[in-house]
Design an enzyme around this catalytic site. Sequence first.
Site, short mmCIF file in Angstrom:
data_model
loop_
_atom_site.label_atom_id
_atom_site.label_comp_id
_atom_site.label_asym_id
_atom_site.label_seq_id
_atom_site.Cartn_x
_atom_site.Cartn_y
_atom_site.Cartn_z
N ARG A 40 -9.83 18.27 2.56
CA ARG A 40 -10.08 17.76 1.01
C ARG A 40 -11.56 18.08 0.65
O ARG A 40 -12.16 17.52 -0.13
CB ARG A 40 -9.97 16.28 0.80
CG ARG A 40 -8.54 15.88 1.06
CD ARG A 40 -7.75 15.72 0.01
NE ARG A 40 -6.26 15.48 0.13
CZ ARG A 40 -5.85 14.12 0.07
NH1 ARG A 40 -6.71 13.37 -0.67
NH2 ARG A 40 -4.67 13.91 0.17
N ARG A 86 -10.27 19.49 -13.30
CA ARG A 86 -9.07 18.83 -13.52
C ARG A 86 -9.00 18.13 -14.96
O ARG A 86 -7.86 18.37 -15.38
CB ARG A 86 -8.99 17.57 -12.51
CG ARG A 86 -7.64 16.99 -12.43
CD ARG A 86 -7.85 16.04 -11.59
NE ARG A 86 -8.25 14.67 -11.92
CZ ARG A 86 -8.24 13.45 -11.56
NH1 ARG A 86 -7.35 13.21 -10.73
NH2 ARG A 86 -8.81 12.49 -12.30
N ASP A 98 -1.08 20.79 -2.93
CA ASP A 98 -0.73 19.76 -2.26
C ASP A 98 0.46 19.94 -1.30
O ASP A 98 1.24 21.00 -1.56
CB ASP A 98 -0.52 18.70 -3.11
CG ASP A 98 -0.48 17.27 -2.73
OD1 ASP A 98 -1.56 16.73 -2.74
OD2 ASP A 98 0.50 16.78 -2.30
N TYR A 153 7.44 10.98 2.22
CA TYR A 153 7.28 10.94 0.66
C TYR A 153 8.85 11.06 0.02
O TYR A 153 8.96 10.39 -0.85
CB TYR A 153 6.31 11.94 0.13
CG TYR A 153 4.93 11.53 0.70
CD1 TYR A 153 4.27 10.63 -0.20
CD2 TYR A 153 4.31 12.10 1.81
CE1 TYR A 153 2.81 10.24 0.34
CE2 TYR A 153 3.01 11.83 2.12
CZ TYR A 153 2.22 10.99 1.32
OH TYR A 153 0.97 10.65 1.58
O1 CP3 Z 1 -8.31 20.05 1.83
C1 CP3 Z 1 -8.37 20.61 0.62
O2 CP3 Z 1 -9.25 20.84 -0.04
C2 CP3 Z 1 -7.13 21.09 0.07
C3 CP3 Z 1 -6.39 20.43 -0.80
C4 CP3 Z 1 -5.29 19.13 -0.38
C5 CP3 Z 1 -5.05 18.42 -1.41
N1 CP3 Z 1 -4.08 17.67 -0.70
C6 CP3 Z 1 -5.57 18.09 -2.67
C7 CP3 Z 1 -5.46 16.71 -3.09
C8 CP3 Z 1 -4.82 19.22 0.70
C9 CP3 Z 1 -4.64 20.12 2.08
C10 CP3 Z 1 -3.97 18.14 0.53
C11 CP3 Z 1 -3.09 17.60 1.52
C12 CP3 Z 1 -2.08 16.31 1.29
N2 CP3 Z 1 -1.52 15.72 0.16
C13 CP3 Z 1 -1.80 15.48 2.44
C14 CP3 Z 1 -2.18 15.64 3.80
C15 CP3 Z 1 -3.57 15.22 4.23
C16 CP3 Z 1 -3.87 13.92 4.21
O3 CP3 Z 1 -4.57 13.45 3.40
O4 CP3 Z 1 -3.31 13.19 5.13
C17 CP3 Z 1 -1.27 14.56 1.87
C18 CP3 Z 1 -0.61 12.92 2.72
C19 CP3 Z 1 -1.13 14.67 0.38
C20 CP3 Z 1 -0.20 13.76 -0.60
C21 CP3 Z 1 -1.05 13.44 -1.64
N3 CP3 Z 1 -1.82 14.11 -2.50
C22 CP3 Z 1 -1.73 12.09 -1.83
C23 CP3 Z 1 -1.40 10.80 -0.87
C24 CP3 Z 1 -2.54 11.98 -2.94
C25 CP3 Z 1 -3.46 10.80 -3.48
C26 CP3 Z 1 -4.56 10.81 -2.88
C27 CP3 Z 1 -5.46 9.98 -3.49
O5 CP3 Z 1 -6.66 9.73 -3.03
O6 CP3 Z 1 -5.26 9.58 -4.53
C28 CP3 Z 1 -2.59 13.29 -3.24
C29 CP3 Z 1 -3.41 14.14 -4.32
C30 CP3 Z 1 -4.50 14.80 -4.18
N4 CP3 Z 1 -4.30 15.89 -3.43
C31 CP3 Z 1 -5.69 15.06 -4.50
C32 CP3 Z 1 -6.42 16.21 -4.21
C33 CP3 Z 1 -7.78 16.63 -4.20
C34 CP3 Z 1 -6.37 13.99 -5.45
C35 CP3 Z 1 -5.88 14.22 -6.90
C36 CP3 Z 1 -6.59 13.80 -8.30
O7 CP3 Z 1 -7.42 14.87 -8.42
O8 CP3 Z 1 -6.47 12.90 -8.49
#
Ligand code: CP3
Length: 364
Positions: free
Chosen positions: A27, A40, A77, A154
């Site tokens: 991330r 964003r 994502d 999910y």
């Molecule tokens: O690593 C990176 O920089 C690449 C981008 C990336 C994102 N999500 C961006 C993101 C990657 C590799 C993921 C993978 C992801 N997404 C996982 C597996 C990794 C982990 O964390 O266990 C999972 C479970 C998800 C599903 C997901 N997407 C969730 C649970 C959430 C909400 C998280 C939160 O903190 O609110 C997301 C959203 C998400 N994916 C964000 C980002 C930068 C935040 C979204 C925002 O900008 O509001």
Amino acid sequence: MNRPHNDTFLRALLRQPTDYTPVWLMRQAGRYLPEYCETRKRAGSFLQLCKSPALACEVTLQPLARYDLDAAILFSDILTVPDAMGLGLYFSEGEGPRFERPLREEWAIRDLAVPDPYDHLRYVMDAVAEIRRALGNSVPLIGFAGSPFTLACYMVEGGSSSEFRQVKTMIYDRPDLMHRILSVTAEAVTKYLNAQIESGAQAVMLFDSWGGCLSAAAYQEFSLSYMRRILAGLVRERDGQRVPSIVFTKGGGLWLESIAESGCDAVGIDWTVDIGEARQRVGQHVALQGNLDPNVLFASPEAIVRESKAILDAFGPNDTGHVFNLGHGISQFTPPEHVAVLVDAVHEYSRCQRQKNSACQLLA
Ligand code: CP3
């Protein structure tokens, strides 16, 4: 092919000698960076950001402009795949990801189909190609996908969950339905990752964020076996270069030996295991990626340096096969300047380890 100028990350994944330990952060493009929040806002929403190749490219590069990172990761994502399968992904403020049509009915599970990555997920392939162009020959680009089990969590729960009640009920009552979801999803992920490789991704990672919630037997049957199937179906070489794969099961510390034998090149580990012991357990099969507790980044620069040195010492000096990372994604509340402290400490200290330079003050 145009090899990346800095291929330290790829070399470490393949257990080849490197001058220092490469580092990137899960991330690494995200809300802790003010420039990410700005982009964003311009995109309108997180999902629109993912679906715009130009903006996804912009945020992928943001952490690389600030820090001396050794790899870029596609901004996207894991839930784009179930979205392309028709489940209707949306993000509601403060609640995280949700699906409009979670998988609850037997007919919907029977109807699940594998999406064509060049059609339904075209925007991801366009982003990969655009990021590769923008990176030029600097650092390698990582593509990724969710593990079938993590995606199924999910898809069945309809969003984030802490207990996985519906998923586990299905595992124990209707394993046939769960296996149906997992096999369609495994095929979708295989095609999706191969399309990312075809579009320019130079390494791929499977995120199994929730495999650690399973019993030992259920982990083998419902998570690892499907990741093994994906790994067996991946394109292993492109333009004469091996495309390494990384498997990360959060909470998978008890099962490292079997993860190491899944067919991956590297195993991601969270912060609950000692990386030196992990290395002993997986032997010479694979590289390791990890494993700093992301919460260390809230502490002082001195603590960050101390804790990252401890991991480098535990892995073992003068050795290869380690990609430094956090044990899970970076928190949105991380002070950005602390990330620079971490990245520089890993580089400087691991160089000193290799050189066994007694004059190096950092070793003192
Ligand atoms: O690593 C990176 O920089 C690449 C981008 C990336 C994102 N999500 C961006 C993101 C990657 C590799 C993921 C993978 C992801 N997404 C996982 C597996 C990794 C982990 O964390 O266990 C999972 C479970 C998800 C599903 C997901 N997407 C969730 C649970 C959430 C909400 C998280 C939160 O903190 O609110 C997301 C959203 C998400 N994916 C964000 C980002 C930068 C935040 C979204 C925002 O900008 O509001």
